[in-house]
Design a protein around this motif. Structure first.
Motif, PDB file in Angstrom:
ATOM      1  N   GLY A   1       0.780  -1.232   0.000  1.00 32.26           N
ATOM      2  CA  GLY A   1       0.000   0.000   0.000  1.00 32.26           C
ATOM      3  C   GLY A   1       0.808   1.276   0.000  1.00 32.26           C
ATOM      4  O   GLY A   1       0.708   2.084   0.912  1.00 32.26           O
ATOM      5  N   THR A   2       1.640   1.484  -1.037  1.00 30.09           N
ATOM      6  CA  THR A   2       2.477   2.700  -1.099  1.00 30.09           C
ATOM      7  C   THR A   2       1.667   3.935  -1.502  1.00 30.09           C
ATOM      8  O   THR A   2       2.030   5.048  -1.176  1.00 30.09           O
ATOM      9  N   THR A   3       0.577   3.744  -2.242  1.00 31.42           N
ATOM     10  CA  THR A   3      -0.197   4.893  -2.721  1.00 31.42           C
ATOM     11  C   THR A   3      -1.610   4.940  -2.165  1.00 31.42           C
ATOM     12  O   THR A   3      -2.306   5.930  -2.311  1.00 31.42           O
ATOM     13  N   SER A   4      -2.080   3.859  -1.527  1.00 30.22           N
ATOM     14  CA  SER A   4      -3.429   3.818  -0.992  1.00 30.22           C
ATOM     15  C   SER A   4      -3.494   2.733   0.069  1.00 30.22           C
ATOM     16  O   SER A   4      -2.485   2.129   0.421  1.00 30.22           O
ATOM     17  N   ASN A   5      -4.711   2.481   0.585  1.00 33.07           N
ATOM     18  CA  ASN A   5      -4.863   1.398   1.548  1.00 33.07           C
ATOM     19  C   ASN A   5      -4.488   0.078   0.893  1.00 33.07           C
ATOM     20  O   ASN A   5      -4.784  -0.143  -0.286  1.00 33.07           O
ATOM     21  N   PRO A   6      -3.857  -0.820   1.633  1.00 31.69           N
ATOM     22  CA  PRO A   6      -3.461  -2.110   1.050  1.00 31.69           C
ATOM     23  C   PRO A   6      -4.671  -2.913   0.599  1.00 31.69           C
ATOM     24  O   PRO A   6      -5.724  -2.878   1.232  1.00 31.69           O
ATOM     25  N   LYS A   7      -4.498  -3.627  -0.519  1.00 27.72           N
ATOM     26  CA  LYS A   7      -5.561  -4.490  -1.033  1.00 27.72           C
ATOM     27  C   LYS A   7      -5.223  -5.935  -0.679  1.00 27.72           C
ATOM     28  O   LYS A   7      -4.059  -6.316  -0.640  1.00 27.72           O
ATOM     29  N   ALA A   8      -6.258  -6.744  -0.428  1.00 29.13           N
ATOM     30  CA  ALA A   8      -6.048  -8.151  -0.078  1.00 29.13           C
ATOM     31  C   ALA A   8      -6.036  -8.988  -1.353  1.00 29.13           C
ATOM     32  O   ALA A   8      -7.038  -9.076  -2.061  1.00 29.13           O
ATOM     33  N   VAL A   9      -4.889  -9.588  -1.637  1.00 26.34           N
ATOM     34  CA  VAL A   9      -4.702 -10.377  -2.855  1.00 26.34           C
ATOM     35  C   VAL A   9      -5.059 -11.840  -2.572  1.00 26.34           C
ATOM     36  O   VAL A   9      -4.590 -12.425  -1.594  1.00 26.34           O
ATOM     37  N   MET A  10      -5.894 -12.413  -3.431  1.00 23.67           N
ATOM     38  CA  MET A  10      -6.310 -13.809  -3.276  1.00 23.67           C
ATOM     39  C   MET A  10      -5.435 -14.706  -4.150  1.00 23.67           C
ATOM     40  O   MET A  10      -5.413 -14.554  -5.380  1.00 23.67           O
ATOM     41  N   LEU A  11      -4.720 -15.634  -3.500  1.00 19.68           N
ATOM     42  CA  LEU A  11      -3.845 -16.557  -4.212  1.00 19.68           C
ATOM     43  C   LEU A  11      -4.253 -18.001  -3.928  1.00 19.68           C
ATOM     44  O   LEU A  11      -4.640 -18.337  -2.802  1.00 19.68           O
ATOM     45  N   SER A  12      -4.148 -18.840  -4.951  1.00 15.23           N
ATOM     46  CA  SER A  12      -4.397 -20.274  -4.787  1.00 15.23           C
ATOM     47  C   SER A  12      -3.057 -20.990  -4.602  1.00 15.23           C
ATOM     48  O   SER A  12      -1.994 -20.422  -4.863  1.00 15.23           O
ATOM     49  N   GLN A  13      -3.115 -22.245  -4.182  1.00 20.62           N
ATOM     50  CA  GLN A  13      -1.889 -23.026  -4.072  1.00 20.62           C
ATOM     51  C   GLN A  13      -1.289 -23.269  -5.451  1.00 20.62           C
ATOM     52  O   GLN A  13      -0.063 -23.318  -5.600  1.00 20.62           O
ATOM     53  N   ASN A  14      -2.133 -23.379  -6.456  1.00 18.93           N
ATOM     54  CA  ASN A  14      -1.622 -23.538  -7.818  1.00 18.93           C
ATOM     55  C   ASN A  14      -0.890 -22.286  -8.279  1.00 18.93           C
ATOM     56  O   ASN A  14       0.149 -22.380  -8.945  1.00 18.93           O
ATOM     57  N   ASN A  15      -1.406 -21.088  -7.926  1.00 12.37           N
ATOM     58  CA  ASN A  15      -0.717 -19.835  -8.248  1.00 12.37           C
ATOM     59  C   ASN A  15       0.712 -19.866  -7.725  1.00 12.37           C
ATOM     60  O   ASN A  15       1.678 -19.655  -8.465  1.00 12.37           O
ATOM     61  N   ILE A  16       0.847 -20.129  -6.424  1.00  9.16           N
ATOM     62  CA  ILE A  16       2.143 -20.080  -5.764  1.00  9.16           C
ATOM     63  C   ILE A  16       3.046 -21.219  -6.230  1.00  9.16           C
ATOM     64  O   ILE A  16       4.238 -21.020  -6.493  1.00  9.16           O
ATOM     65  N   CYS A  17       2.472 -22.427  -6.370  1.00 12.46           N
ATOM     66  CA  CYS A  17       3.291 -23.588  -6.754  1.00 12.46           C
ATOM     67  C   CYS A  17       3.753 -23.518  -8.207  1.00 12.46           C
ATOM     68  O   CYS A  17       4.805 -24.067  -8.546  1.00 12.46           O
ATOM     69  N   SER A  18       2.998 -22.838  -9.072  1.00  7.69           N
ATOM     70  CA  SER A  18       3.469 -22.666 -10.455  1.00  7.69           C
ATOM     71  C   SER A  18       4.732 -21.814 -10.450  1.00  7.69           C
ATOM     72  O   SER A  18       5.661 -22.041 -11.217  1.00  7.69           O
ATOM     73  N   ASN A  19       4.772 -20.819  -9.566  1.00  7.73           N
ATOM     74  CA  ASN A  19       5.942 -19.958  -9.402  1.00  7.73           C
ATOM     75  C   ASN A  19       7.099 -20.741  -8.792  1.00  7.73           C
ATOM     76  O   ASN A  19       8.250 -20.644  -9.239  1.00  7.73           O
ATOM     77  N   LEU A  20       6.788 -21.523  -7.778  1.00  4.41           N
ATOM     78  CA  LEU A  20       7.779 -22.354  -7.103  1.00  4.41           C
ATOM     79  C   LEU A  20       8.410 -23.353  -8.072  1.00  4.41           C
ATOM     80  O   LEU A  20       9.639 -23.511  -8.114  1.00  4.41           O
ATOM     81  N   SER A  21       7.582 -23.996  -8.885  1.00  6.39           N
ATOM     82  CA  SER A  21       8.069 -24.972  -9.867  1.00  6.39           C
ATOM     83  C   SER A  21       9.027 -24.324 -10.859  1.00  6.39           C
ATOM     84  O   SER A  21      10.091 -24.862 -11.169  1.00  6.39           O
TER      85      SER A  21
END
Length: 566
Positions: A193-213
């Motif tokens: 939140g550098t310019t406004s209130n922080p937003k809550a980002v919704m991530l799945s395990q597939n989102n994160i694990c695709s990055n991890l892989s």
């Protein structure tokens, strides 16, 4: 071999598979070395870690927390990592909160995200109890990572492990029966939140694990590798790079006692890898150079650097022999540093590469789980590049100008599900199916990505000329007289706010006019090498640090408001 895929991928799609793989692959090898209250070091194996995750996950399910939101509020520690995996693999949603935020802000986020339970460090016990008893939140269960009197629904972490162990031993646990949906919301994480209130980002395990892989194709690991964790794990870069990636690759994970103890901990744990931000690199660099100068060996050191780089040109690498004394001061095993969040001074990157430490820069956002591009073991340069886009995502430059600079757009399995309870912000962040990062950048001829600044921060003058504040700030911050700076536009002029330190020996005993004169000389020398439209035409100086987020990013909106109010 592709430049963004130099090793065989270790594909994975959910955290349960990550944990199972590590337990089978690394077994009794040490996964964590933790320090107890008596400063004694204890090793926890990969098998023991898996067992603790299953025990805590079983207890959470027994408490009726399946499909509930569970926040983690604590500095980096073993229980943080165990909680993260136990919550997410028990089919609940983990909400890692920034423990450095003011209590009023943390309270707001807990209420806003409808958190059902909190796993927390004991130092936050009193205000969390107050929030729980106020009935203003959705809280039903409180879990303290440390020993506590178990009353008023406050459970201790250790008692839940025992509870889960009994459930597993009697086949009463629901944990092994849980089916995790890889594509469902699993991690709810707030932006800085550098310019406004922080937003809550919704991530799945597939989102994160695709990055991890994808990361496993870029950076290799050795059996005795150890990582020192000191960046807050609620931050996506730290969580993926220093925890998830290093755990998956078989690193031993150690926790820094504090920021000021990093140097001591590097030696204590014989660390081979770090994940950090440029500010930490700057501190390390200055400390090493100071020690070299203090020893009277600075000239021989510079000569040795030239000889080493000359030999390296002919593929003769003697760096770890030439600079053994320096490397020993970093623990003796240091070989890789991953850095991100902002670009670092090329001089500093060159220094670490010269003494035999591989410097790998990455780029990403919370919304992209987080890595978009990254250098790797084979391709790493000192030209400011953020490396190549990960092989499993697409990146393009939208509406590039005559220099090739435009907004960076991303499409791939790592892109978030959306912003929690904010469909309008979610809709506005996508363009024809591509996620709009809000960052400006360009591709080099070799396909590497360069970040030039934030779209919101770009200064567009009345003549149409564009000025990137980060570019000028990097030049200003190189000066030994300047602690930090912020470039902004006022009345169609490029201006700068300069922060200096009263402890700076170069500025001691100077009158205010003399101080201004010295800073003015720095700015004039910078302007000489810039096109006229980029000239810094006005500046103000202060000894007050710039307003920043807990991840050390400048809150430009708040700073500009402060400047204009004066």
């Amino acid at each position: 071999m592709k430049k963004n895929k130099i090793y065989t991928e270790k594909p994975v799609s959910n955290f349960r598979d990550v944990i199972s793989y590590c337990s089978k692959k690394y077994g009794s090898r040490t996964a964590f070395t933790i320090k107890n209250k008596n400063k004694k070091l204890n090793d926890i194996s990969f098998i023991d870690f898996e067992n603790n995750i299953k025990e805590l996950g079983s207890a959470l399910l027994d408490l009726g927390l399946e499909n509930k939101k569970i926040a983690i509020i604590a500095p980096d520690r073993y229980e943080w990592c165990c909680s993260y995996f136990a919550i997410s693999t028990a089919n609940s949603i983990v909400v890692p909160l920034d423990y450095l935020l003011p209590k009023v802000e943390m309270t707001r986020l807990i209420i806003e995200s409808k958190v059902d339970s909190i796993i927390f460090d004991k130092k936050y016990l009193n205000w969390i109890k107050e929030l729980f008893e106020s009935n203003k939140s959705n809280l039903k269960t409180l879990i303290c990572m440390d020993s506590t009197n178990e009353n008023d629904n406050i459970f201790s972490f250790s008692s839940l492990l025992e509870r889960g162990k009994k459930l597993l031993a009697t086949n009463s646990s629901k944990y092994n029966l849980v089916k995790v949906d890889n594509s469902a919301l699993s991690v709810l994480i707030y932006t800085s939140g550098t310019t406004s209130n922080p937003k809550a980002v919704m991530l799945s395990q597939n989102n994160i694990c695709s990055n991890l892989s994808a990361m496993t194709t870029l950076i290799d690991a050795k059996p005795n590798d150890s990582i020192l964790v000191f960046l807050p794990l609620h931050h996506t870069l730290a969580c993926l790079a220093s925890f998830l990636f290093c755990y998956y690759q078989g690193f031993r994970i150690c926790f820094a006692d504090s920021i000021k103890d990093i140097a001591k901990n590097l030696v204590e744990y014989k660390i081979s890898g770090l994940v950090c931000v440029p500010a930490v690199l700057d501190i390390m660099y200055k400390k090493i150079i100071k020690e070299i100068k203090k020893s009277g060996k600075y000239i021989p050191f510079k000569i040795l650097c030239k000889i080493s780089n000359f030999l390296l040109f002919f593929h003769i690498d003697l760096r770890r022999k030439f600079f053994k004394e320096i490397l020993d001061s970093l623990g003796g095993n240091m070989r890789t540093i991953i850095y991100g969040s902002a670009s670092s001074d090329k001089k500093i990157i060159h220094f670490f590469n010269t003494i035999g430490i591989i410097m790998i820069q990455g780029y990403g956002l919370t919304e992209t789980s987080p890595v978009i591009s990254c250098e790797n073991d084979k391709y790493h340069k000192e030209n400011g590049s953020s490396g190549f886009p990960l092989y499993n995502i697409n990146v393009k430059i939208d509406n590039p100008d005559e220099t090739g600079i435009g907004e960076i757009l991303v499409k791939g399995p790592n892109v978030m599900l959306g912003y929690y309870n904010n469909p309008e912000a979610t809709k506005n962040s996508f363009k024809d199916g591509w996620f709009c990062t809000g960052d400006l950048g360009k591709f080099n001829k070799d396909g590497s990505l360069f970040i030039t600044g934030r779209k919101k921060d770009l200064i567009v003058l009345s003549n149409g000329k564009k000025v990137f504040p980060e570019e000028l700030e990097a030049l200003l911050n190189k000066s030994d007289l300047i602690e930090e700076s912020m470039v902004y536009e006022q009345e169609d002029k490029v201006c700068a706010k300069i922060v200096y330190s009263e402890d700076n020996p170069l500025l001691k005993n100077l009158t205010e006019p003399e101080l201004y004169k010295n800073i003015d000389s720095v700015i004039k020398s910078i302007n000489k090498n810039l096109p006229l439209y980029k000239y810094i035409k006005k500046f103000i100086i202060t000894k007050e640090p710039l307003i920043k987020t807990t991840t050390n990013k400048i809150k430009r909106h708040d700073e500009l408001k402060k400047i204009l109010e004066k």
